[in-house]
Design a protein around this motif. Sequence first.
Motif, PDB file in Angstrom:
ATOM      1  N   VAL A 111     -50.383 -27.405  -4.703  1.00  0.00           N
ATOM      2  CA  VAL A 111     -51.344 -28.509  -4.864  1.00  0.00           C
ATOM      3  C   VAL A 111     -51.464 -29.170  -3.491  1.00  0.00           C
ATOM      4  O   VAL A 111     -50.862 -30.206  -3.230  1.00  0.00           O
ATOM      5  CB  VAL A 111     -50.871 -29.535  -5.918  1.00  0.00           C
ATOM      6  N   PRO A 112     -52.235 -28.562  -2.583  1.00  0.00           N
ATOM      7  CA  PRO A 112     -52.139 -28.967  -1.181  1.00  0.00           C
ATOM      8  C   PRO A 112     -52.666 -30.354  -0.865  1.00  0.00           C
ATOM      9  O   PRO A 112     -52.328 -30.905   0.188  1.00  0.00           O
ATOM     10  CB  PRO A 112     -52.970 -27.889  -0.456  1.00  0.00           C
ATOM     11  N   HIS A 113     -53.466 -30.952  -1.749  1.00  0.00           N
ATOM     12  CA  HIS A 113     -54.003 -32.279  -1.411  1.00  0.00           C
ATOM     13  C   HIS A 113     -53.006 -33.396  -1.696  1.00  0.00           C
ATOM     14  O   HIS A 113     -53.266 -34.551  -1.382  1.00  0.00           O
ATOM     15  CB  HIS A 113     -55.342 -32.531  -2.119  1.00  0.00           C
ATOM     16  N   LEU A 114     -51.851 -33.048  -2.272  1.00  0.00           N
ATOM     17  CA  LEU A 114     -50.800 -34.045  -2.505  1.00  0.00           C
ATOM     18  C   LEU A 114     -49.549 -33.636  -1.726  1.00  0.00           C
ATOM     19  O   LEU A 114     -49.422 -32.490  -1.298  1.00  0.00           O
ATOM     20  CB  LEU A 114     -50.484 -34.146  -4.007  1.00  0.00           C
ATOM     21  N   TYR A 115     -48.623 -34.595  -1.523  1.00  0.00           N
ATOM     22  CA  TYR A 115     -47.372 -34.256  -0.834  1.00  0.00           C
ATOM     23  C   TYR A 115     -46.736 -33.026  -1.486  1.00  0.00           C
ATOM     24  O   TYR A 115     -46.839 -32.813  -2.699  1.00  0.00           O
ATOM     25  CB  TYR A 115     -46.397 -35.435  -0.859  1.00  0.00           C
ATOM     26  N   PHE A 116     -46.017 -32.277  -0.659  1.00  0.00           N
ATOM     27  CA  PHE A 116     -45.604 -30.929  -1.056  1.00  0.00           C
ATOM     28  C   PHE A 116     -44.575 -30.919  -2.191  1.00  0.00           C
ATOM     29  O   PHE A 116     -44.340 -29.868  -2.791  1.00  0.00           O
ATOM     30  CB  PHE A 116     -45.073 -30.205   0.185  1.00  0.00           C
ATOM     31  N   TRP A 117     -43.930 -32.069  -2.482  1.00  0.00           N
ATOM     32  CA  TRP A 117     -42.988 -32.053  -3.619  1.00  0.00           C
ATOM     33  C   TRP A 117     -43.724 -31.819  -4.939  1.00  0.00           C
ATOM     34  O   TRP A 117     -43.111 -31.419  -5.929  1.00  0.00           O
ATOM     35  CB  TRP A 117     -42.121 -33.323  -3.654  1.00  0.00           C
ATOM     36  N   LYS A 118     -45.053 -32.067  -4.940  1.00  0.00           N
ATOM     37  CA  LYS A 118     -45.844 -31.794  -6.140  1.00  0.00           C
ATOM     38  C   LYS A 118     -46.071 -30.289  -6.333  1.00  0.00           C
ATOM     39  O   LYS A 118     -46.431 -29.860  -7.420  1.00  0.00           O
ATOM     40  CB  LYS A 118     -47.196 -32.508  -6.051  1.00  0.00           C
ATOM     41  N   SER A 119     -45.882 -29.510  -5.261  1.00  0.00           N
ATOM     42  CA  SER A 119     -46.065 -28.061  -5.324  1.00  0.00           C
ATOM     43  C   SER A 119     -44.741 -27.417  -5.743  1.00  0.00           C
ATOM     44  O   SER A 119     -44.030 -26.825  -4.923  1.00  0.00           O
ATOM     45  CB  SER A 119     -46.527 -27.533  -3.962  1.00  0.00           C
ATOM     46  N   ALA A 120     -44.418 -27.555  -7.008  1.00  0.00           N
ATOM     47  CA  ALA A 120     -43.093 -27.203  -7.529  1.00  0.00           C
ATOM     48  C   ALA A 120     -42.715 -25.752  -7.236  1.00  0.00           C
ATOM     49  O   ALA A 120     -43.464 -24.827  -7.582  1.00  0.00           O
ATOM     50  CB  ALA A 120     -43.049 -27.459  -9.033  1.00  0.00           C
ATOM     51  N   LYS A 121     -41.551 -25.571  -6.597  1.00  0.00           N
ATOM     52  CA  LYS A 121     -41.002 -24.220  -6.412  1.00  0.00           C
ATOM     53  C   LYS A 121     -40.519 -23.672  -7.757  1.00  0.00           C
ATOM     54  O   LYS A 121     -40.170 -24.439  -8.652  1.00  0.00           O
ATOM     55  CB  LYS A 121     -39.809 -24.266  -5.456  1.00  0.00           C
ATOM     56  N   TRP A 122     -40.416 -22.358  -7.840  1.00  0.00           N
ATOM     57  CA  TRP A 122     -39.832 -21.654  -8.987  1.00  0.00           C
ATOM     58  C   TRP A 122     -40.503 -22.080 -10.299  1.00  0.00           C
ATOM     59  O   TRP A 122     -39.868 -22.142 -11.358  1.00  0.00           O
ATOM     60  CB  TRP A 122     -38.305 -21.895  -9.061  1.00  0.00           C
ATOM     61  N   VAL A 123     -41.803 -22.351 -10.223  1.00  0.00           N
ATOM     62  CA  VAL A 123     -42.493 -22.907 -11.391  1.00  0.00           C
ATOM     63  C   VAL A 123     -42.546 -21.870 -12.519  1.00  0.00           C
ATOM     64  O   VAL A 123     -42.721 -20.674 -12.275  1.00  0.00           O
ATOM     65  CB  VAL A 123     -43.901 -23.412 -10.996  1.00  0.00           C
ATOM     66  N   ARG A 124     -42.352 -22.349 -13.737  1.00  0.00           N
ATOM     67  CA  ARG A 124     -42.364 -21.473 -14.904  1.00  0.00           C
ATOM     68  C   ARG A 124     -43.389 -21.903 -15.941  1.00  0.00           C
ATOM     69  O   ARG A 124     -43.566 -21.212 -16.942  1.00  0.00           O
ATOM     70  CB  ARG A 124     -40.971 -21.439 -15.547  1.00  0.00           C
ATOM     71  N   GLY A 125     -44.041 -23.031 -15.683  1.00  0.00           N
ATOM     72  CA  GLY A 125     -45.062 -23.408 -16.643  1.00  0.00           C
ATOM     73  C   GLY A 125     -45.590 -24.805 -16.435  1.00  0.00           C
ATOM     74  O   GLY A 125     -45.127 -25.553 -15.565  1.00  0.00           O
ATOM     75  N   LEU A 126     -46.603 -25.108 -17.227  1.00  0.00           N
ATOM     76  CA  LEU A 126     -47.220 -26.428 -17.224  1.00  0.00           C
ATOM     77  C   LEU A 126     -47.151 -26.998 -18.628  1.00  0.00           C
ATOM     78  O   LEU A 126     -47.506 -26.314 -19.593  1.00  0.00           O
ATOM     79  CB  LEU A 126     -48.684 -26.338 -16.778  1.00  0.00           C
ATOM     80  N   GLU A 127     -46.655 -28.235 -18.721  1.00  0.00           N
ATOM     81  CA  GLU A 127     -46.637 -28.930 -20.007  1.00  0.00           C
ATOM     82  C   GLU A 127     -47.727 -29.987 -19.972  1.00  0.00           C
ATOM     83  O   GLU A 127     -47.693 -30.892 -19.137  1.00  0.00           O
ATOM     84  CB  GLU A 127     -45.261 -29.558 -20.255  1.00  0.00           C
ATOM     85  N   LEU A 128     -48.697 -29.855 -20.877  1.00  0.00           N
ATOM     86  CA  LEU A 128     -49.791 -30.819 -20.928  1.00  0.00           C
ATOM     87  C   LEU A 128     -49.390 -31.969 -21.841  1.00  0.00           C
ATOM     88  O   LEU A 128     -48.869 -31.743 -22.937  1.00  0.00           O
ATOM     89  CB  LEU A 128     -51.071 -30.145 -21.419  1.00  0.00           C
ATOM     90  N   THR A 129     -49.602 -33.205 -21.351  1.00  0.00           N
ATOM     91  CA  THR A 129     -49.113 -34.370 -22.080  1.00  0.00           C
ATOM     92  C   THR A 129     -50.188 -35.455 -22.175  1.00  0.00           C
ATOM     93  O   THR A 129     -51.079 -35.539 -21.327  1.00  0.00           O
ATOM     94  CB  THR A 129     -47.871 -34.971 -21.390  1.00  0.00           C
ATOM     95  N   LEU A 130     -50.057 -36.275 -23.213  1.00  0.00           N
ATOM     96  CA  LEU A 130     -50.948 -37.421 -23.371  1.00  0.00           C
ATOM     97  C   LEU A 130     -50.486 -38.579 -22.504  1.00  0.00           C
ATOM     98  O   LEU A 130     -51.282 -39.375 -22.017  1.00  0.00           O
ATOM     99  CB  LEU A 130     -50.986 -37.861 -24.838  1.00  0.00           C
TER     100      LEU A 130
END
Lengths: 96, 201
Positions: free
Chosen positions: B155-174
């Motif tokens: 997610v290059p438009h935000l600080y790099f900590w938002k670009s999660a390493k070893w990502v395994r999924g996305l949880e969509l939340t309200l």
Amino acid sequence: MTDPDDAAQRRLDANAAAGPLAELFTVDLTVAMATCAGCGNTAPLAAHPLYAHAPALVVRCPNCAAVVLRFASGGCRLRLDMTGTRLLTVSLAGAA
Amino acid sequence: MSFVSRGFTGRRRAASPGRLPPGQYDVGDGFPVLSAGPTPRTSLDRWDFRVRGQVDEERRWSWAEFQRLPRESIVVDVHCVTSWSKFDTRWEGVSVDSLLADVVTAAEFVAAFSDGGYTTNLPLTDVTGGQAWVVDTYDGQPLTPEHGGPARLLVPHLYFWKSAKWVRGLELTLEDEPGFWESFGYHNYGDPWREQRYAGD
């Protein structure tokens, strides 16, 4: 039964905790024993793996690798997170 | 003395000084590795990517299935909150738009979750519209574990900590749920151009 007004009068604000907390934070924490809130493992803080190449110091449990403590100084603030520490035990000097 | 320079607004991505957000330095050829824990080593036959939470139906891709998704090449500048920036990083992967293409959801937020327990939270609108990818290639090579391989969020438009390493999924939340660094006083959004390093910045 406690008189509610009496209880309110006896309640202190957290400034009163500063003295006792200063005792804790002037000791050498490397000799402290930390108990992991996740798995209950107890070990000297000095024996915990520390990940220092991150935006904060991240101390992890030597048994289960859960985060035990995070500490950072940045943005003109000190930050300490001990959510992962169930208990921190410090031996007092001279108390043999 | 002139105090207005016309024509500089469009040069942010073209000239070196103007493409560096405030408080950042150009790390050049280096690529620092920052880790808050042990590097996970997940074998590809056990790897999968999930979309879960507030979705009509949970999605799951095995590594082989993930490789068959439409791929994109991305060349972007990345900005780490510890103040280094790296220009023209080259990645390949799958856009989050592709991963969420058929998902029916009322969610407004997303939490990326990773091997090793790392999480980071973002508005859903910041990972869609061609702004975010799950990448498995860096500079033409498979992404190494120290840089987040087999796959990381980008997610290059935000600080790099938002670009999660070893990502395994996305949880969509309200509801927005602060992630690993966000819960430690780092900025909830993390825009490097507004220098949103810490909560309250």
